[in-house]
Enzyme design. Structure first.
Site, short mmCIF file in Angstrom:
data_model
loop_
_atom_site.label_atom_id
_atom_site.label_comp_id
_atom_site.label_asym_id
_atom_site.label_seq_id
_atom_site.Cartn_x
_atom_site.Cartn_y
_atom_site.Cartn_z
CD GLU A 156 9.41 -14.53 -3.16
OE1 GLU A 156 8.79 -14.28 -4.21
OE2 GLU A 156 10.37 -13.85 -2.74
CD GLU A 261 4.20 -14.13 -7.70
OE1 GLU A 261 3.90 -14.08 -6.50
OE2 GLU A 261 5.33 -13.80 -8.14
O1 G3I Z 1 5.93 2.70 -5.71
C1 G3I Z 1 7.27 3.11 -5.91
C2 G3I Z 1 7.25 4.49 -6.54
O2 G3I Z 1 6.72 5.42 -5.60
C3 G3I Z 1 8.67 4.87 -6.90
O3 G3I Z 1 8.65 6.11 -7.58
C4 G3I Z 1 9.25 3.78 -7.85
C5 G3I Z 1 10.66 4.12 -8.23
O4 G3I Z 1 11.56 3.24 -7.75
O5 G3I Z 1 9.25 2.52 -7.16
C6 G3I Z 1 7.92 2.12 -6.88
O6 G3I Z 1 7.98 0.91 -6.22
C7 G3I Z 1 8.27 -0.20 -7.09
C8 G3I Z 1 7.09 -1.18 -6.99
O7 G3I Z 1 7.40 -2.37 -7.73
C9 G3I Z 1 5.82 -0.59 -7.54
O8 G3I Z 1 5.95 -0.34 -8.88
C10 G3I Z 1 9.53 -0.88 -6.56
O9 G3I Z 1 10.64 0.01 -6.80
C11 G3I Z 1 9.77 -2.19 -7.32
O10 G3I Z 1 10.85 -2.92 -6.72
C12 G3I Z 1 8.51 -3.06 -7.19
O11 G3I Z 1 8.76 -4.20 -7.95
C13 G3I Z 1 7.82 -5.26 -7.65
C14 G3I Z 1 8.57 -6.40 -6.96
O12 G3I Z 1 7.66 -7.51 -6.77
C15 G3I Z 1 9.11 -5.96 -5.62
O13 G3I Z 1 9.57 -6.98 -4.92
C16 G3I Z 1 7.28 -5.76 -8.99
O14 G3I Z 1 6.45 -4.73 -9.57
C17 G3I Z 1 6.42 -7.01 -8.79
O15 G3I Z 1 6.08 -7.57 -10.04
C18 G3I Z 1 7.24 -8.04 -8.00
O16 G3I Z 1 6.41 -9.16 -7.75
C19 G3I Z 1 7.01 -10.24 -7.03
C20 G3I Z 1 5.91 -10.92 -6.22
O17 G3I Z 1 5.32 -9.98 -5.37
C21 G3I Z 1 6.47 -12.07 -5.44
N1 G3I Z 1 7.17 -13.00 -6.31
C22 G3I Z 1 8.18 -12.44 -7.20
C23 G3I Z 1 7.59 -11.28 -7.99
C24 G3I Z 1 8.64 -10.72 -8.89
O18 G3I Z 1 9.68 -10.18 -8.13
#
Ligand code: G3I
Length: 375
Positions: A156, A261
């Site tokens: 990105e 994705e």
């Molecule tokens: O690991 C922490 C955990 O310790 C904490 O308790 C919890 C509470 O907030 O957060 C957890 O982290 C989360 C992480 O996913 C793991 O579950 C983050 O808040 C959350 O923002 C993160 O979201 C991920 C996101 O990328 C972050 O940018 C999504 O699961 C994931 O599907 C998404 O994937 C991205 C690709 O990498 C790139 N392209 C877009 C796609 C969707 O955004």
């Protein structure tokens, strides 16, 4: 002679039907065409979510870490790496004989701030950031050398209008941060495939910028094997025509394509991107299917899935992998994006871990396509 050949024919018929019947999963039905993968999380890999863990093991020929190989989780401090989860994902893939790809090395999101902070808190100098990128990429790619087929090296880096995203990498190093990332990744594992990954690749201005990047990397003698089109889609956009136009441009630029994705949100959408920092307030109107999806809407979603999957099969000479971004409707990121607390239905398996009818329809469609010899 006649007598023997009837047996032979009979044997061949049952073999053919056994083989056809054997293609019970999308992973099997797309064999020789492209890998069919999914994103995985630690609940699944550790078997805590046993139902989804079993689906992943049996249905898919490839996996990628949804979060656990990103800079923040794997390298939280300059002198500290968290290898546990990534190691377990490698072992999970090996146990299930699945192809593992790495996501992702350099990204403006889920990257720890220490990358960008220099002495006395000032922004890091270009030299310092470049060296930190080299150490990070060499450590992560080096550790999984030979175990990971390819890496999303940079994720990105462009806005939809084709301009460079004003990330901290770009602010400190300019556009050359991308060249450095591909150089370091190739140094760390010369046999690993290297990818540039982005969303809305179907947007012409963004696709043109990515094609220009591919040309610049190749002109600099740097390896790039494919462009990853994330393919986070909605009920209308992107159109099949827009996706096909992007495939033609990328194919002409001499790279292969990965659908990295894939998901199609069934919900109305205030925003058609994947920039995770975007968020909109909840409203019932934007969350209309809490009690289930009406048959006519479900039929539209099924048709949209099949139309896109048909396009992927049509381009299986250059598409090497199709990965869906999750397993069941329970765990999809789309329940929380771009509006928290909604009920979306973008996955191939429902909230009871049951396979949706679309899966057999996709398998049937895949069987219609002859397996061709890949260039
Ligand atoms: O690991 C922490 C955990 O310790 C904490 O308790 C919890 C509470 O907030 O957060 C957890 O982290 C989360 C992480 O996913 C793991 O579950 C983050 O808040 C959350 O923002 C993160 O979201 C991920 C996101 O990328 C972050 O940018 C999504 O699961 C994931 O599907 C998404 O994937 C991205 C690709 O990498 C790139 N392209 C877009 C796609 C969707 O955004």
């Amino acid at each position: 002679m006649k007598h023997k050949s009837i047996y032979a024919i009979a044997a061949m018929c049952c073999l053919a039907s056994v083989q056809t019947m054997a293609q019970k999963t999308l992973g099997e039905a797309t064999k020789g065409k492209f890998l069919f993968g999914t994103a995985v999380n630690m609940q699944q890999v550790n078997g805590v979510n046993a139902a989804e863990s079993a689906i992943i093991a049996s249905e898919f020929s490839a996996i990628v870490a949804e979060n656990d190989m990103k800079p923040q989780p794997i390298h939280p401090a300059e002198d500290r790496f968290n290898w546990d989860n990534a190691d377990k994902i490698v072992a999970f893939a090996e146990k299930n004989k699945q192809t593992l790809t790495g996501h992702c090395l350099i990204w403006h999101s889920q990257v720890p701030n220490w990358f960008f902070v220099g002495e006395d808190g000032k922004p890091a100098t270009p030299e310092v950031l470049k060296e930190r990128m080299r150490k990070h990429i060499h450590a992560v790619v080096g550790r999984y050398k030979g175990k990971i087929k390819g890496w999303d090296v940079v994720n990105e880096a462009f806005e939809d209008n084709g301009s460079y995203r004003n990330s901290k990498f770009y602010q400190i190093l300019g556009k050359d941060f991308i060249k450095y990332a591909f150089q370091f990744a190739h140094e760390a594992d010369p046999n690993a495939e290297l990818y540039y990954n982005d969303y809305n690749v179907e947007t012409p201005s963004k696709c043109d910028a990515i094609v220009q990047l591919v040309k610049e990397l190749k002109a600099a003698g740097l390896r790039i094997d494919a462009v990853g089109s994330q393919s986070h889609m909605h009920m209308i956009n992107p159109t099949v025509e827009a996706a096909e136009a992007s495939f033609k441009k990328l194919k002409a630029a001499g790279v292969h394509i990965l659908i990295t994705e894939w998901d199609i949100s069934i919900l109305p959408s205030p925003y058609e991107g994947a920039n995770i920092s975007t968020n909109f307030s909840y409203s019932k109107e934007m969350d209309p299917y809490r009690d289930g999806v009406p048959a006519d809407v479900q039929a539209k979603w099924n048709k949209r899935m099949l139309d896109m999957f048909n396009l992927f099969l049509k381009y299986d000479d250059v598409i090497d992998r199709v990965t869906v971004w999750g397993v069941t409707d329970n765990g999809t990121w789309l329940n929380g994006f771009p509006i928290r607390g909604r009920m979306d239905y973008p996955m191939l398996f429902d909230r009871n871990n049951k396979r949706k009818p679309i899966v057999d329809q996709m398998i049937k469609l895949a069987k219609k396509y002859k397996t061709i010899k890949k260039k």
